[in-house]
Structure formats: structure tokens, C-alpha cells
Scaffold this motif. Structure first.
Motif, PDB file in Angstrom:
ATOM      1  N   MET A 266       0.847  -1.174   0.000  1.00  0.00           N
ATOM      2  CA  MET A 266       0.000   0.000   0.000  1.00  0.00           C
ATOM      3  C   MET A 266       0.894   1.239   0.000  1.00  0.00           C
ATOM      4  O   MET A 266       1.856   1.324   0.756  1.00  0.00           O
ATOM      5  N   ASN A 267       0.562   2.202  -0.841  1.00  0.00           N
ATOM      6  CA  ASN A 267       1.353   3.431  -0.947  1.00  0.00           C
ATOM      7  C   ASN A 267       1.119   4.343   0.251  1.00  0.00           C
ATOM      8  O   ASN A 267       0.013   4.411   0.783  1.00  0.00           O
ATOM      9  N   PRO A 268       2.144   5.068   0.659  1.00  0.00           N
ATOM     10  CA  PRO A 268       1.944   6.085   1.690  1.00  0.00           C
ATOM     11  C   PRO A 268       1.036   7.195   1.160  1.00  0.00           C
ATOM     12  O   PRO A 268       0.852   7.330  -0.056  1.00  0.00           O
ATOM     13  N   VAL A 269       0.485   7.971   2.072  1.00  0.00           N
ATOM     14  CA  VAL A 269      -0.355   9.114   1.714  1.00  0.00           C
ATOM     15  C   VAL A 269       0.205  10.337   2.428  1.00  0.00           C
ATOM     16  O   VAL A 269       0.289  10.367   3.650  1.00  0.00           O
ATOM     17  N   THR A 270       0.596  11.339   1.634  1.00  0.00           N
ATOM     18  CA  THR A 270       1.191  12.551   2.178  1.00  0.00           C
ATOM     19  C   THR A 270       0.216  13.715   2.022  1.00  0.00           C
ATOM     20  O   THR A 270      -0.410  13.866   0.983  1.00  0.00           O
ATOM     21  N   THR A 271       0.109  14.524   3.060  1.00  0.00           N
ATOM     22  CA  THR A 271      -0.713  15.733   3.023  1.00  0.00           C
ATOM     23  C   THR A 271       0.172  16.916   3.399  1.00  0.00           C
ATOM     24  O   THR A 271       1.260  16.750   3.947  1.00  0.00           O
ATOM     25  N   SER A 272      -0.299  18.108   3.085  1.00  0.00           N
ATOM     26  CA  SER A 272       0.471  19.308   3.424  1.00  0.00           C
ATOM     27  C   SER A 272      -0.450  20.362   4.030  1.00  0.00           C
ATOM     28  O   SER A 272      -1.669  20.308   3.857  1.00  0.00           O
ATOM     29  N   ASN A 273       0.164  21.307   4.710  1.00  0.00           N
ATOM     30  CA  ASN A 273      -0.599  22.444   5.229  1.00  0.00           C
ATOM     31  C   ASN A 273      -0.376  23.682   4.362  1.00  0.00           C
ATOM     32  O   ASN A 273      -0.559  24.810   4.820  1.00  0.00           O
ATOM     33  N   ALA A 274       0.016  23.481   3.101  1.00  0.00           N
ATOM     34  CA  ALA A 274       0.307  24.591   2.192  1.00  0.00           C
ATOM     35  C   ALA A 274      -0.928  25.451   1.953  1.00  0.00           C
ATOM     36  O   ALA A 274      -2.038  24.944   1.796  1.00  0.00           O
TER      37      ALA A 274
ATOM     38  N   ALA B  86       9.858   5.530   4.499  1.00  0.00           N
ATOM     39  CA  ALA B  86      11.312   5.713   4.390  1.00  0.00           C
ATOM     40  C   ALA B  86      11.663   7.186   4.239  1.00  0.00           C
ATOM     41  O   ALA B  86      12.508   7.698   4.962  1.00  0.00           O
ATOM     42  N   ASN B  87      11.024   7.863   3.291  1.00  0.00           N
ATOM     43  CA  ASN B  87      11.335   9.266   3.015  1.00  0.00           C
ATOM     44  C   ASN B  87      10.128   9.997   2.460  1.00  0.00           C
ATOM     45  O   ASN B  87       9.280   9.402   1.790  1.00  0.00           O
ATOM     46  N   THR B  88      10.129  11.291   2.700  1.00  0.00           N
ATOM     47  CA  THR B  88       9.170  12.205   2.091  1.00  0.00           C
ATOM     48  C   THR B  88       9.987  13.192   1.278  1.00  0.00           C
ATOM     49  O   THR B  88      11.023  13.680   1.729  1.00  0.00           O
ATOM     50  N   TYR B  89       9.525  13.470   0.059  1.00  0.00           N
ATOM     51  CA  TYR B  89      10.260  14.338  -0.864  1.00  0.00           C
ATOM     52  C   TYR B  89       9.383  15.495  -1.311  1.00  0.00           C
ATOM     53  O   TYR B  89       8.158  15.384  -1.326  1.00  0.00           O
ATOM     54  N   TRP B  90      10.027  16.563  -1.732  1.00  0.00           N
ATOM     55  CA  TRP B  90       9.325  17.714  -2.290  1.00  0.00           C
ATOM     56  C   TRP B  90      10.248  18.432  -3.263  1.00  0.00           C
ATOM     57  O   TRP B  90      11.457  18.257  -3.229  1.00  0.00           O
ATOM     58  N   ARG B  91       9.645  19.237  -4.133  1.00  0.00           N
ATOM     59  CA  ARG B  91      10.425  20.081  -5.045  1.00  0.00           C
ATOM     60  C   ARG B  91       9.584  21.282  -5.462  1.00  0.00           C
ATOM     61  O   ARG B  91       8.357  21.241  -5.461  1.00  0.00           O
ATOM     62  N   VAL B  92      10.292  22.334  -5.826  1.00  0.00           N
ATOM     63  CA  VAL B  92       9.668  23.589  -6.235  1.00  0.00           C
ATOM     64  C   VAL B  92      10.028  23.857  -7.689  1.00  0.00           C
ATOM     65  O   VAL B  92      11.204  23.755  -8.065  1.00  0.00           O
TER      66      VAL B  92
ATOM     67  N   GLU C  32       5.455  20.255  -5.508  1.00  0.00           N
ATOM     68  CA  GLU C  32       5.124  18.828  -5.561  1.00  0.00           C
ATOM     69  C   GLU C  32       5.674  18.136  -4.320  1.00  0.00           C
ATOM     70  O   GLU C  32       6.740  18.509  -3.824  1.00  0.00           O
ATOM     71  N   TYR C  33       4.962  17.116  -3.850  1.00  0.00           N
ATOM     72  CA  TYR C  33       5.438  16.348  -2.702  1.00  0.00           C
ATOM     73  C   TYR C  33       4.892  14.923  -2.757  1.00  0.00           C
ATOM     74  O   TYR C  33       3.816  14.679  -3.311  1.00  0.00           O
ATOM     75  N   TRP C  34       5.664  13.980  -2.191  1.00  0.00           N
ATOM     76  CA  TRP C  34       5.295  12.569  -2.194  1.00  0.00           C
ATOM     77  C   TRP C  34       6.170  11.816  -1.202  1.00  0.00           C
ATOM     78  O   TRP C  34       7.175  12.339  -0.727  1.00  0.00           O
ATOM     79  N   SER C  35       5.768  10.574  -0.881  1.00  0.00           N
ATOM     80  CA  SER C  35       6.529   9.752   0.056  1.00  0.00           C
ATOM     81  C   SER C  35       6.736   8.350  -0.496  1.00  0.00           C
ATOM     82  O   SER C  35       6.014   7.903  -1.395  1.00  0.00           O
ATOM     83  N   VAL C  36       7.739   7.669   0.072  1.00  0.00           N
ATOM     84  CA  VAL C  36       8.098   6.293  -0.290  1.00  0.00           C
ATOM     85  C   VAL C  36       8.265   5.517   1.008  1.00  0.00           C
ATOM     86  O   VAL C  36       8.841   6.026   1.971  1.00  0.00           O
ATOM     87  N   ASP C  37       7.747   4.271   1.051  1.00  0.00           N
ATOM     88  CA  ASP C  37       7.951   3.468   2.255  1.00  0.00           C
ATOM     89  C   ASP C  37       9.121   2.501   2.075  1.00  0.00           C
ATOM     90  O   ASP C  37       9.726   2.427   0.995  1.00  0.00           O
ATOM     91  N   LEU C  38       9.473   1.800   3.130  1.00  0.00           N
ATOM     92  CA  LEU C  38      10.630   0.913   3.105  1.00  0.00           C
ATOM     93  C   LEU C  38      10.465  -0.280   2.171  1.00  0.00           C
ATOM     94  O   LEU C  38      11.437  -0.924   1.806  1.00  0.00           O
ATOM     95  N   SER C  39       9.233  -0.582   1.757  1.00  0.00           N
ATOM     96  CA  SER C  39       8.994  -1.651   0.778  1.00  0.00           C
ATOM     97  C   SER C  39       9.133  -1.153  -0.647  1.00  0.00           C
ATOM     98  O   SER C  39       8.978  -1.920  -1.595  1.00  0.00           O
ATOM     99  N   GLY C  40       9.374   0.152  -0.820  1.00  0.00           N
ATOM    100  CA  GLY C  40       9.520   0.720  -2.156  1.00  0.00           C
ATOM    101  C   GLY C  40       8.219   1.213  -2.754  1.00  0.00           C
ATOM    102  O   GLY C  40       8.188   1.635  -3.910  1.00  0.00           O
TER     103      GLY C  40
ATOM    104  N   HIS D  29       1.888  14.739  -5.378  1.00  0.00           N
ATOM    105  CA  HIS D  29       0.803  15.715  -5.281  1.00  0.00           C
ATOM    106  C   HIS D  29       1.349  16.996  -5.885  1.00  0.00           C
ATOM    107  O   HIS D  29       2.476  17.386  -5.598  1.00  0.00           O
ATOM    108  N   ASN D  30       0.556  17.638  -6.705  1.00  0.00           N
ATOM    109  CA  ASN D  30       1.007  18.854  -7.368  1.00  0.00           C
ATOM    110  C   ASN D  30      -0.015  19.938  -7.097  1.00  0.00           C
ATOM    111  O   ASN D  30      -1.183  19.786  -7.417  1.00  0.00           O
TER     112      ASN D  30
END
Length: 90
Positions: A1-9, A32-38, A64-72, A78-79
Motif C-alpha cells: 500500500m502506498n503512503p499518503v502525504t498531506t500538506s498544510n500549504a 522511508a522518506n518524504t520528498y518535495w520540489r519547487v 510537488e510532494y510525495w513519500s516512499v515506504d521501506l517496501s519501495g 501531489h502537485n
């Protein structure tokens, strides 16, 4: 199951924008990690994003932002389609 990332933007800011990312994963692997880029720039890791204010006037940025878990398992990014508007002066 994919992680679900939310923001307070927010849609707009006066000065720099500090955005907090929160992530949940209902699968068996921890996140594992949460990533973002502008503006399609370099990928950054972390759950706090700081977008600098423009030198003058207003500027809109894509975020944009997203996450990855330890299972890949990786969620689709999210944009913020309308971008984040930063204003040096209100």
C-alpha cells in the motif's frame, strides 16, 4: 500500500512559505522518506519545506510532494496545480 502525504500549504503567503508535510502508511512497511520540489527543481528530502520569498513583487511556484515506504511503495506526487503565490510585500 502506498503512503499518503498531506500538506498544510496555503495558496498564498507574504514572505517565505514554510510548509509541513505529514505522511501515513497503512501498509506493513514504515515510511522511508518524504520528498518535495519547487518548480521542477532538485528533489529535496524532509517533512518541512521552505520556499524563499521573491526578491521583489509576487512570484508563483509549483510545489510537488510525495513519500516512499521501506517496501519501495511510492505514491504519485501531489502537485499544487495553481501553485503557491509568494508576495514580498502585502
Amino acid at each position: 500500500m502506498n503512503p499518503v502525504t498531506t500538506s498544510n500549504a496555503l495558496a498564498s503567503y507574504v514572505g517565505p512559505a514554510t510548509i509541513t508535510l505529514s505522511v501515513t502508511d497503512n501498509g506493513t512497511a514504515p515510511v522511508a522518506n518524504t520528498y518535495w520540489r519547487v518548480d521542477g527543481g532538485a528533489q529535496q528530502a524532509g517533512r518541512t519545506a521552505v520556499v524563499a520569498q521573491p526578491a521583489s513583487g509576487q512570484q508563483s511556484y509549483t510545489f510537488e510532494y510525495w513519500s516512499v515506504d521501506l517496501s519501495g511503495n511510492e505514491e504519485l506526487p501531489h502537485n499544487m496545480l495553481n501553485g503557491i503565490k509568494l508576495d514580498k510585500t502585502a
